[in-house]
Every structure is written in structure tokens, then in C-alpha cells.
Write an enzyme that holds these catalytic residues in place. Structure first.
Site, short mmCIF file in Angstrom:
data_model
loop_
_atom_site.label_atom_id
_atom_site.label_comp_id
_atom_site.label_asym_id
_atom_site.label_seq_id
_atom_site.Cartn_x
_atom_site.Cartn_y
_atom_site.Cartn_z
N ASP A 9 32.05 -31.20 6.83
CA ASP A 9 31.22 -32.19 6.64
C ASP A 9 30.49 -32.01 5.27
O ASP A 9 29.51 -32.74 4.91
CB ASP A 9 30.42 -32.73 7.83
CG ASP A 9 29.29 -31.27 8.15
OD1 ASP A 9 29.72 -30.08 7.61
OD2 ASP A 9 28.46 -31.18 9.08
N SER A 10 30.57 -30.81 4.74
CA SER A 10 30.38 -30.61 3.28
C SER A 10 30.74 -31.59 2.42
O SER A 10 30.46 -31.69 1.40
CB SER A 10 30.89 -29.23 2.61
OG SER A 10 32.24 -29.09 3.05
N ASP A 23 35.56 -31.59 11.11
CA ASP A 23 34.07 -31.33 11.40
C ASP A 23 33.65 -32.62 12.18
O ASP A 23 33.55 -33.75 11.70
CB ASP A 23 32.98 -31.02 10.15
CG ASP A 23 32.94 -29.50 10.05
OD1 ASP A 23 32.87 -28.98 11.03
OD2 ASP A 23 32.15 -29.42 8.91
N LYS A 36 35.88 -28.87 14.39
CA LYS A 36 34.79 -27.64 14.46
C LYS A 36 33.45 -28.34 14.82
O LYS A 36 33.52 -29.52 14.46
CB LYS A 36 34.84 -27.28 12.97
CG LYS A 36 33.61 -26.20 12.88
CD LYS A 36 33.93 -25.28 11.63
CE LYS A 36 33.23 -26.01 10.27
NZ LYS A 36 31.94 -26.55 10.42
N GLU A 44 29.10 -27.36 15.36
CA GLU A 44 28.11 -26.16 14.96
C GLU A 44 27.22 -25.67 16.33
O GLU A 44 26.78 -26.94 17.13
CB GLU A 44 26.97 -26.61 14.00
CG GLU A 44 27.68 -26.80 12.67
CD GLU A 44 26.71 -27.27 11.65
OE1 GLU A 44 25.51 -27.16 11.64
OE2 GLU A 44 27.59 -27.46 10.37
N GLU A 96 28.65 -18.15 9.40
CA GLU A 96 28.10 -18.57 7.75
C GLU A 96 26.84 -17.96 7.87
O GLU A 96 25.75 -18.06 8.67
CB GLU A 96 27.95 -20.05 7.94
CG GLU A 96 27.39 -20.47 6.46
CD GLU A 96 27.58 -22.08 6.27
OE1 GLU A 96 28.17 -22.78 7.09
OE2 GLU A 96 27.00 -22.27 5.28
O1 KIV Z 1 31.35 -28.09 6.03
C1 KIV Z 1 31.71 -27.16 5.65
O2 KIV Z 1 32.26 -27.13 4.58
C2 KIV Z 1 31.79 -26.16 6.49
C3 KIV Z 1 32.16 -24.66 5.91
C4 KIV Z 1 30.79 -24.18 4.95
C5 KIV Z 1 32.50 -23.76 7.17
O3 KIV Z 1 31.28 -26.11 7.60
#
Ligand code: KIV
Length: 276
Positions: free
Chosen positions: A45-46, A84, A114, A116, A183
Site C-alpha cells: 500500500d506504499s 497489501d 499482507k 498489519e 518494520e
Molecule cells: O507497503 C509497503 O511497501 C510495505 C513494505 C514497506 C513492507 O508494507
């Protein structure tokens, strides 16, 4: 060749082989990451920060994630694609969380998701796993908690938060996630968590003793603008090279030297002469 399955990632830890993961958000870079033999591509989600220009990841939607995941899946053949779950897509109800995880698999084409959080997310983690969707957990400096943390701050520096991270990792392992992203965690703490864990840890800002590493691709290629976290290594610096190319293009177009004779298509003179 089939894509890397979760079992191979776990096996790498057992064999003491390092695991590689990089983010990608589009077809083109996904193709290159895949060809480089990276084990897992994270559609993070970056994407909100590095591709969509948001200040943080909180504005990223499920539709954004499905869209970018599809492009990455089209661009890759061998790597496992992990997508994500964005902010609020797994916080409202367990049912919604399972449906959203399912969208990333069914519509996006990812092989795993993924999310969090630790102990507080266990019911959601278990329900998603129960739907046969493999999970990469993510604890430590979890960017979706930026407002709770009051900024992007390293986690686990004091006894209480360090103990919570150790407990979270254990609980997530017991729940059945196949790896855990750590992280923004002190390296010595990440090493302890890694040594105590049977599932691989993937570090970002967590030192070299994690079982694998992940970086945001724009950061490691040198194409991110603005602040770059301390843990990032630029493996190349494409930003200045791209700028040189852009300025060269502008100059040649403006002075009329591009396109040259080698860039044009021809037409026979007699056709041209009979036009008018
Ligand atoms: O969204 C992302 O890129 C991440 C990484 C920083 C692990 O969660």
C-alpha cells in the site's frame, strides 16, 4: 514453472537461505523484478506514497490495490505476488476482511495477502487463513498506525513494546501466517524474534539477521522524491539518469534534432507526388 509457494519461503528459513522481497506496482517493473529472481513481489500500500502521491498509505483503497495487483501479476511469472490489505479493509468486520482478502486473490490474482498488526488482528488473521488465503503478517512500525504512533517511529525500543512484538510474532506464528514483516525495529530485537520464530521474518529497517529483506522499489532504485528513511540503501540512483534523459529529449525536440532520419518511416516519391 509455478510461482514460488509459501512452503518454499518457509523452507528457505529452515535451510538458512535468505529470502528476497521487493515492492512493485506496475507491469514494467514487475517484469524486471520477476526476471531478477526475487522470491516475492509485494504490491504494497506504499503505492499510495510512491505512485499516487499521497502523504501516507491511509487513502489507498481496495480498488487501488486490485488495479495495481492485476498489473503486477500480468508482469510476473515466477515470484509469489503478495498484495497489501489497505487501511480499513480488514478493521470493520471479519466478514469484510475475508471478502477483501478474497478480492486480492480472485480479482487481483495475488497468491497471498499482507496485513498489519499483531494480537489485536488475530481473529481476522484466523478467518482469512480459514478461507485458504496465505498471509504475510506485518508488525513493528506499521504505517497504517501512523496516527496512533504520532509519526513514523521505530517500535520496540522499550521493554513493554519490545515484549509486545515478541508476543505478537509468536501468536501470528501459532495462527499460521507463513512469514512476518518486521518494520522499523531495533536490529538486536529483530534478531531475537527471528531466532525464536519458526516462520521467516522479512526485515525492513530491522537489521541483517532477519530471514529476508524487503525494500520499496522506488527507494532502492533512487527514484523516490523527498525524505528517504535511514534503512534504505540505494542500489542505484536512477533519478539523475532519468532527469538527464528528460532534459536531452526536451532539448532535441526544441532544437529539431529529434526525430532524426533513423526514426522516420518513408513513402515512395511517386506516391507523394501524386497526392495533390
Ligand atoms: O507497503 C509497503 O511497501 C510495505 C513494505 C514497506 C513492507 O508494507
Amino acid at each position: 514453472m509455478a510461482r514460488v509457494p509459501p512452503a518454499n519461503i518457509r523452507e528457505k528459513k529452515a535451510k538458512g537461505e535468505k529470502i528476497t522481497m521487493l515492492t512493485a506496482y506496475d507491469y514494467g517493473l514487475a517484469t524486471l523484478v520477476d526476471q531478477a529472481g526475487i522470491d516475492m513481489i509485494l504490491v504494497g500500500d506504499s503505492v499510495g506514497n510512491v505512485q499516487l502521491g499521497y502523504e501516507n498509505t491511509l487513502a489507498v483503497t481496495m480498488d487501488d490495490m486490485v488495479h495495481h495487483t492485476r498489473a503486477v501479476v500480468r508482469g510476473s511469472k515466477n515470484a509469489m505476488v503478495v498484495s497489501d490489505l489497505p487501511f480499513l479493509s480488514y478493521h470493520v468486520s471479519i466478514e469484510e476482511a475475508v471478502r477483501n482478502a478474497g478480492r486480492l486473490i480472485q480479482e487481483g490474482g495475488a497468491q497471498a495477502v499482507k496485513l498489519e498488526g499483531g494480537e489485536e488482528r488475530l481473529p481476522v488473521v484466523k478467518a482469512i487463513l480459514n478461507a485458504e488465503i496465505p498471509i504475510v503478517a506485518h508488525i513493528g512500525l506499521t504505517p497504517q498506525s501512523v496516527n496512533q504512533f504520532g509519526g513514523f517511529k521505530v517500535q520496540g525500543k522499550d521493554l513493554e513494546t519490545a515484549r509486545k512484538l515478541i508476543k505478537d510474532a509468536k501468536l501470528l506464528e501459532e495462527a499460521g501466517v507463513f512469514s512476518i514483516v518486521l518494520e522499523g525495529v531495533p536490529a538486536a530485537l529483530a534478531a531475537k524474534i527471528t531466532a525464536a520464530s519458526n516462520v521467516p521474518t522479512i526485515g525492513i529497517g530491522a537489521g541483517k539477521d532477519c530471514d529476508g529483506q524487503v525494500l520499496v522499489i522506488n527507494d532502492m532504485l533512487g527514484i523516490s522524491q523527498g525524505h528517504i528513511p535511514k534503512f534504505v540503501k540505494r542500489f542505484t540512483n536512477l533519478g539523475p539518469m532519468i532527469m538527464e534523459a528528460l532534459q536531452g529529449y526536451k532539448k532535441e525536440v526544441e532544437e529539431g534534432t529529434f526525430p532524426g532520419p533513423e526514426h522516420i518511416y518513408t513513402i515512395k516519391d511517386d506516391v507523394l507526388e501524386r497526392l495533390y
